[in-house]
Design a protein around this motif. Structure first.
Motif, PDB file in Angstrom:
ATOM      1  N   LEU B 143       0.837  -1.203   0.000  1.00 21.92           N
ATOM      2  CA  LEU B 143       0.000   0.000   0.000  1.00 21.92           C
ATOM      3  C   LEU B 143       0.871   1.253   0.000  1.00 21.92           C
ATOM      4  CD1 LEU B 143      -3.053  -0.063   0.035  1.00 21.92           C
ATOM      5  CD2 LEU B 143      -2.981   0.637   2.440  1.00 21.92           C
ATOM      6  N   VAL B 144       1.928   1.217   0.823  1.00 21.57           N
ATOM      7  CA  VAL B 144       2.843   2.366   0.861  1.00 21.57           C
ATOM      8  C   VAL B 144       3.484   2.550  -0.516  1.00 21.57           C
ATOM      9  CG1 VAL B 144       5.026   3.223   1.798  1.00 21.57           C
ATOM     10  CG2 VAL B 144       3.307   2.215   3.330  1.00 21.57           C
ATOM     11  N   LEU B 145       3.912   1.439  -1.129  1.00 25.32           N
ATOM     12  CA  LEU B 145       4.531   1.513  -2.458  1.00 25.32           C
ATOM     13  C   LEU B 145       3.579   2.194  -3.457  1.00 25.32           C
ATOM     14  CD1 LEU B 145       6.807   0.699  -4.474  1.00 25.32           C
ATOM     15  CD2 LEU B 145       5.482  -1.376  -4.918  1.00 25.32           C
ATOM     16  N   ILE B 146       2.322   1.779  -3.396  1.00 27.71           N
ATOM     17  CA  ILE B 146       1.347   2.318  -4.344  1.00 27.71           C
ATOM     18  C   ILE B 146       1.104   3.806  -4.080  1.00 27.71           C
ATOM     19  CG2 ILE B 146      -1.103   2.190  -5.000  1.00 27.71           C
ATOM     20  CD1 ILE B 146      -0.708  -0.933  -4.548  1.00 27.71           C
ATOM     21  N   VAL B 147       1.026   4.173  -2.818  1.00 27.89           N
ATOM     22  CA  VAL B 147       0.793   5.587  -2.488  1.00 27.89           C
ATOM     23  C   VAL B 147       1.982   6.445  -2.930  1.00 27.89           C
ATOM     24  CG1 VAL B 147       0.578   7.239  -0.591  1.00 27.89           C
ATOM     25  CG2 VAL B 147      -0.820   5.162  -0.591  1.00 27.89           C
ATOM     26  N   VAL B 148       3.202   5.984  -2.630  1.00 26.99           N
ATOM     27  CA  VAL B 148       4.345   6.824  -3.008  1.00 26.99           C
ATOM     28  C   VAL B 148       4.491   6.892  -4.531  1.00 26.99           C
ATOM     29  CG1 VAL B 148       5.647   6.642  -0.865  1.00 26.99           C
ATOM     30  CG2 VAL B 148       6.054   4.973  -2.694  1.00 26.99           C
ATOM     31  N   SER B 149       4.144   5.812  -5.231  1.00 26.68           N
ATOM     32  CA  SER B 149       4.250   5.878  -6.689  1.00 26.68           C
ATOM     33  C   SER B 149       3.184   6.827  -7.243  1.00 26.68           C
ATOM     34  CB  SER B 149       4.165   4.492  -7.333  1.00 26.68           C
ATOM     35  OG  SER B 149       2.879   3.957  -7.199  1.00 26.68           O
ATOM     36  N   ALA B 150       2.010   6.846  -6.602  1.00 30.59           N
ATOM     37  CA  ALA B 150       0.973   7.789  -7.038  1.00 30.59           C
ATOM     38  C   ALA B 150       1.419   9.228  -6.772  1.00 30.59           C
ATOM     39  CB  ALA B 150      -0.347   7.499  -6.336  1.00 30.59           C
ATOM     40  N   LEU B 151       2.074   9.446  -5.634  1.00 33.96           N
ATOM     41  CA  LEU B 151       2.593  10.792  -5.325  1.00 33.96           C
ATOM     42  C   LEU B 151       3.648  11.208  -6.336  1.00 33.96           C
ATOM     43  CD1 LEU B 151       2.986  10.840  -1.422  1.00 33.96           C
ATOM     44  CD2 LEU B 151       1.417  12.198  -2.830  1.00 33.96           C
ATOM     45  N   LEU B 152       4.548  10.272  -6.641  1.00 31.54           N
ATOM     46  CA  LEU B 152       5.589  10.565  -7.621  1.00 31.54           C
ATOM     47  C   LEU B 152       4.948  10.849  -8.989  1.00 31.54           C
ATOM     48  CD1 LEU B 152       8.722  10.617  -7.986  1.00 31.54           C
ATOM     49  CD2 LEU B 152       8.519   8.298  -8.897  1.00 31.54           C
ATOM     50  N   GLY B 153       3.923  10.048  -9.313  1.00 30.58           N
ATOM     51  CA  GLY B 153       3.193  10.269 -10.567  1.00 30.58           C
ATOM     52  C   GLY B 153       2.580  11.658 -10.603  1.00 30.58           C
ATOM     53  N   THR B 154       2.057  12.111  -9.463  1.00 27.48           N
ATOM     54  CA  THR B 154       1.463  13.449  -9.396  1.00 27.48           C
ATOM     55  C   THR B 154       2.507  14.522  -9.658  1.00 27.48           C
ATOM     56  OG1 THR B 154      -0.133  12.639  -7.800  1.00 27.48           O
ATOM     57  CG2 THR B 154       0.155  15.019  -7.916  1.00 27.48           C
ATOM     58  N   VAL B 155       3.707  14.318  -9.080  1.00 24.73           N
ATOM     59  CA  VAL B 155       4.786  15.284  -9.303  1.00 24.73           C
ATOM     60  C   VAL B 155       5.045  15.424 -10.800  1.00 24.73           C
ATOM     61  CG1 VAL B 155       7.253  15.728  -9.000  1.00 24.73           C
ATOM     62  CG2 VAL B 155       5.882  14.852  -7.081  1.00 24.73           C
ATOM     63  N   PHE B 156       5.203  14.278 -11.480  1.00 26.27           N
ATOM     64  CA  PHE B 156       5.537  14.335 -12.899  1.00 26.27           C
ATOM     65  C   PHE B 156       4.336  14.734 -13.757  1.00 26.27           C
ATOM     66  CE2 PHE B 156       9.227  12.157 -11.398  1.00 26.27           C
ATOM     67  CZ  PHE B 156      10.224  12.660 -12.205  1.00 26.27           C
ATOM     68  N   GLY B 157       3.147  14.291 -13.372  1.00 23.65           N
ATOM     69  CA  GLY B 157       1.951  14.655 -14.127  1.00 23.65           C
ATOM     70  C   GLY B 157       1.708  16.155 -14.076  1.00 23.65           C
ATOM     71  N   ALA B 158       1.779  16.724 -12.868  1.00 24.40           N
ATOM     72  CA  ALA B 158       1.525  18.161 -12.718  1.00 24.40           C
ATOM     73  C   ALA B 158       2.591  18.973 -13.442  1.00 24.40           C
ATOM     74  CB  ALA B 158       1.467  18.535 -11.237  1.00 24.40           C
ATOM     75  N   SER B 159       3.852  18.533 -13.332  1.00 20.99           N
ATOM     76  CA  SER B 159       4.927  19.265 -14.009  1.00 20.99           C
ATOM     77  C   SER B 159       4.728  19.205 -15.519  1.00 20.99           C
ATOM     78  CB  SER B 159       6.293  18.676 -13.672  1.00 20.99           C
ATOM     79  OG  SER B 159       6.425  18.542 -12.287  1.00 20.99           O
ATOM     80  N   SER B 160       4.361  18.031 -16.016  1.00 19.80           N
ATOM     81  CA  SER B 160       4.156  17.869 -17.449  1.00 19.80           C
ATOM     82  C   SER B 160       3.007  18.759 -17.931  1.00 19.80           C
ATOM     83  CB  SER B 160       3.866  16.399 -17.748  1.00 19.80           C
ATOM     84  OG  SER B 160       3.634  16.211 -19.104  1.00 19.80           O
ATOM     85  N   ASN B 161       1.947  18.822 -17.137  1.00 15.93           N
ATOM     86  CA  ASN B 161       0.825  19.714 -17.484  1.00 15.93           C
ATOM     87  C   ASN B 161       1.282  21.162 -17.552  1.00 15.93           C
ATOM     88  OD1 ASN B 161      -1.371  18.043 -17.890  1.00 15.93           O
ATOM     89  ND2 ASN B 161      -1.745  17.819 -15.696  1.00 15.93           N
ATOM     90  N   ALA B 162       2.114  21.533 -16.575  1.00 16.24           N
ATOM     91  CA  ALA B 162       2.609  22.913 -16.552  1.00 16.24           C
ATOM     92  C   ALA B 162       3.430  23.203 -17.803  1.00 16.24           C
ATOM     93  CB  ALA B 162       3.439  23.153 -15.288  1.00 16.24           C
ATOM     94  N   VAL B 163       4.320  22.259 -18.144  1.00 16.08           N
ATOM     95  CA  VAL B 163       5.143  22.449 -19.342  1.00 16.08           C
ATOM     96  C   VAL B 163       4.240  22.553 -20.583  1.00 16.08           C
ATOM     97  CG1 VAL B 163       6.859  21.380 -20.860  1.00 16.08           C
ATOM     98  CG2 VAL B 163       7.186  21.343 -18.394  1.00 16.08           C
ATOM     99  N   GLY B 164       3.246  21.672 -20.657  1.00 11.47           N
ATOM    100  CA  GLY B 164       2.335  21.677 -21.805  1.00 11.47           C
ATOM    101  C   GLY B 164       1.633  23.008 -21.968  1.00 11.47           C
ATOM    102  N   MET B 165       1.137  23.575 -20.861  1.00  4.65           N
ATOM    103  CA  MET B 165       0.414  24.843 -20.936  1.00  4.65           C
ATOM    104  C   MET B 165       1.352  25.995 -21.237  1.00  4.65           C
ATOM    105  SD  MET B 165      -2.551  24.769 -18.041  1.00  4.65           S
ATOM    106  CE  MET B 165      -1.730  23.791 -16.820  1.00  4.65           C
ATOM    107  N   LEU B 166       2.585  25.856 -20.776  1.00  5.61           N
ATOM    108  CA  LEU B 166       3.553  26.944 -20.915  1.00  5.61           C
ATOM    109  C   LEU B 166       4.136  27.003 -22.325  1.00  5.61           C
ATOM    110  CD1 LEU B 166       4.036  28.668 -18.463  1.00  5.61           C
ATOM    111  CD2 LEU B 166       6.188  27.469 -18.082  1.00  5.61           C
ATOM    112  N   VAL B 167       4.628  25.866 -22.811  1.00  4.97           N
ATOM    113  CA  VAL B 167       5.321  25.909 -24.106  1.00  4.97           C
ATOM    114  C   VAL B 167       4.383  25.602 -25.269  1.00  4.97           C
ATOM    115  CG1 VAL B 167       7.538  25.352 -23.105  1.00  4.97           C
ATOM    116  CG2 VAL B 167       6.104  23.517 -23.964  1.00  4.97           C
ATOM    117  N   ARG B 168       3.272  24.902 -25.024  1.00  7.55           N
ATOM    118  CA  ARG B 168       2.302  24.560 -26.068  1.00  7.55           C
ATOM    119  C   ARG B 168       2.936  23.907 -27.287  1.00  7.55           C
ATOM    120  NH1 ARG B 168      -1.862  28.781 -26.363  1.00  7.55           N
ATOM    121  NH2 ARG B 168      -1.898  29.764 -24.334  1.00  7.55           N
TER     122      ARG B 168
END
Lengths: 335, 259
Positions: B143-168
């Motif tokens: 469960l901890v593994l899954i939670v931390v991987s989801a958190l890590l996924g959020t870090v990269f997902g949110a950053s990727s969204n930011a890059v997408g909106m910024l550079v288009r």
């Protein structure tokens, strides 16, 4: 409805995009409630930017905008509740079905339960999409997608509907169908429609009032007939068999210009354009003058003024030329 | 947060999840890729556990959290492509002209990415089990593994969204992702025990969020978890995820000004 407050009231709007593209330069527009108003202009004239500001997507550098009685800059949320928007780009979710798109749109506007589903089904039927309701939108034809876009804009029964280039990219058949649909909407429940278009014919046909937009501001405004009437006169076009040389062309223009019933004579290659209060009556005289000058006439046409003529008069350039210039300017950038 | 915002978050999340389910190719790729990694790396590095000081019984046991975490990174770093598509298609603008809460629009991305990452992680864990992996830390560790991987996924997902909106630009996202994925993975303990890494790499890895997720997950999955490691690295990830989401919300505002 003449006593009601205007559905849209904007003035002094200016907006310059990063990179120095001046999209709006003192744009203003007032739309009476319950009417269809057309913003007509070439691509890049500032119509879409105006719509983006009125629909709360963009903020102007300066100016005021009130929509459905609310300040679009101070209370965008109130405006959003009152408006429906059909943007240039579809915006429908391609992997969701037509019905799912409508249901989500309604939910975002706070609709629930049977009011929601009944409204979605009503719109699907009305826009002839009932049979395709459960198909993913990516399987729709261009015309079907556009009809769904309009249905999405109407889902929550808005007071003001914005239609940004509603028929761009449609084939002639779908365009005619869309025109009929928009005319039908105009009679609905006091709905106010603000339409942008770069088709002269579309504005002429759908809008009760038209504002002609050029380089980020309104250059003239009125009903289609008023605008055409301001030109006072019919267009007389003569085509010669052979193009006269420069000297002859000037002689022809002078000879025609001396004749009181026609004015604004322009000779351009084989073509001669002029205006006359009574076009048909002027034709025999024009022909007589041309014959005197030794020019052989191939054809003569007389036309009531078109919006293209109006555009030329107020914007100082032909509509098609303005389109081309705008296309070259905005290539690759937001218009 | 109002109940209306919660409702709207759910509607928007549901829309995204439905879209994923309806794109079978996308699903197959996200599932097949971890399987390939699991069995490719598993076979290739089969014998590294015999190296003195590696410290794990079977390489598969060691590999499962590595693949879980690597998959969380690689699937979420493409989130910006979807955002870009929605901008280009006009969908984002359509939502922005409705009264939908801006928070709901952003939350839906985070929730969807979190759920997708969790589902993917569960599948990899199950596949590992099928291949004979042993999870001494039990359900809590997983469960901890899954939670931390989801958190890590959020870090990269949110950053990727930011890059997408910024550079288009798709090219920028592709470039950044291809540049980052392998160095981030190999500068961590994903496939190799830290004790056997060159010391400079170990020092770099200490600052690598991918490694935080691995340390936290692996500790929790051990027979005798070091909860200090689990919570310390997990907490750092949580903080980073909050910052990334906050940043992507900021770029969202700047996108609205550029419309």
């Amino acid at each position: 409805m003449t006593t009601a407050a205007p559905a849209v009231e904007a003035g002094g709007l200016t907006k310059t995009y990063a990179g120095g593209v001046k999209a709006l330069d003192g744009m203003g527009v007032t739309v009476a409630a319950g009417t269809v108003f057309g913003l007509l202009g070439p691509n890049g004239a500032g119509k879409s930017t105006t719509v983006k500001i009125l629909t709360t997507l963009a903020r102007p550098d300066a100016g005021t905008a009130r929509v459905a009685g609310h300040d679009a800059l101070r209370h965008p949320d109130r405006v959003r509740r009152a408006i429906g928007v059909v943007a240039q780009k579809s915006g429908a979710d391609p992997v969701a079905t037509g019905r799912e798109n409508l249901l989500l749109q309604g939910r975002l506007h706070g609709m629930r339960g049977t009011a929601l589903t009944a409204r979605a089904d009503e719109l699907l039927a009305r826009f002839d999409l009932a049979a395709a309701a459960k198909r993913q939108v990516r399987t729709y034809s261009g015309g079907m997608q556009r009809r769904l876009d309009v249905a999405l804009g109407l889902m929550h029964r808005p007071q003001v509907l914005f239609l940004d280039e509603p028929t761009t990219g449609l084939d002639p058949e779908a365009r005619t169908a869309m025109w009929q649909e928009i005319s039908r909407l105009a009679g609905d429940e006091g709905l106010t429609i603000l339409l942008t278009t770069h088709y002269l014919e579309e504005a002429d046909r759908l809008a009760e009032r038209i504002a002609i937009v050029d380089r980020g501001r309104v250059v003239t405004e009125g009903s289609p007939d008023e605008l055409k009437g301001e030109l006072r006169g019919d267009a007389v076009h003569v085509e010669l068999r052979d193009a006269p040389d420069e000297v002859d062309a000037r002689l022809l223009a002078t000879a025609l210009g001396e004749f009181a019933a026609v004015r604004e004579v322009a000779v351009d290659g084989r073509r001669i354009a002029a205006r006359a209060d009574d076009g048909p009556a002027a034709v025999p005289h024009v022909l007589a003058v041309l014959e005197q000058q030794g020019a052989t006439v191939a054809s003569v046409t007389v036309a009531r003024p078109s919006l293209d003529d109006v555009y030329l008069r107020y914007a100082g350039r032909r509509f098609a030329d303005a389109e081309e210039a705008a296309g070259a300017k905005s290539a690759g950038g937001a218009a | 947060m109002s109940t209306e915002t919660l409702h709207q978050t759910w509607y928007m999340t549901q829309r995204q999840l439905t879209a994923i389910m309806r794109q079978p190719i996308f699903l197959v790729v996200t599932l097949v890729q971890p399987v390939i990694w699991l069995f490719l790396f598993g076979a290739l590095f089969h014998k590294v556990v015999e190296l003195p000081g590696f410290g794990a019984g079977s390489y598969l046991d060691y590999l499962v959290p590595g693949v879980v975490v690597m998959s969380a990174v690689s699937s979420n770093m493409w989130a910006g492509m979807g955002t870009l598509e929605e901008i280009e298609r006009g969908t984002l603008n359509r939502f922005l002209t409705t009264p939908v809460s801006r928070a709901a629009l952003m939350n839906a991305n985070v929730v969807q990415q979190g759920l997708s990452t969790a589902a993917q992680s569960v599948l990899i864990v199950l596949l590992g089990k099928l291949g004979g992996a042993d999870y001494p830390g039990g359900v809590l560790g997983l469960l901890v593994l899954i939670v931390v991987s989801a958190l890590l996924g959020t870090v990269f997902g949110a950053s990727s969204n930011a890059v997408g909106m910024l550079v288009r630009q798709r090219e920028s996202i592709i470039g950044i992702n291809s540049f980052l994925l392998l160095p981030l993975t190999f500068l961590s303990s994903a496939f190799m025990a830290p004790g056997l890494m060159p010391s400079w790499m170990r020092h770099v890895a200490a600052f690598n969020p991918v490694n935080w997720a691995l340390v936290s997950g692996r500790s929790a999955m051990a027979a005798d978890p070091d909860w200090g490691d689990v919570l310390g690295r997990g907490g750092a990830l949580l903080a980073l995820a909050v910052v990334a989401v906050w940043l992507s919300t900021r770029t969202f505002r700047s996108y609205q000004q550029s419309v």
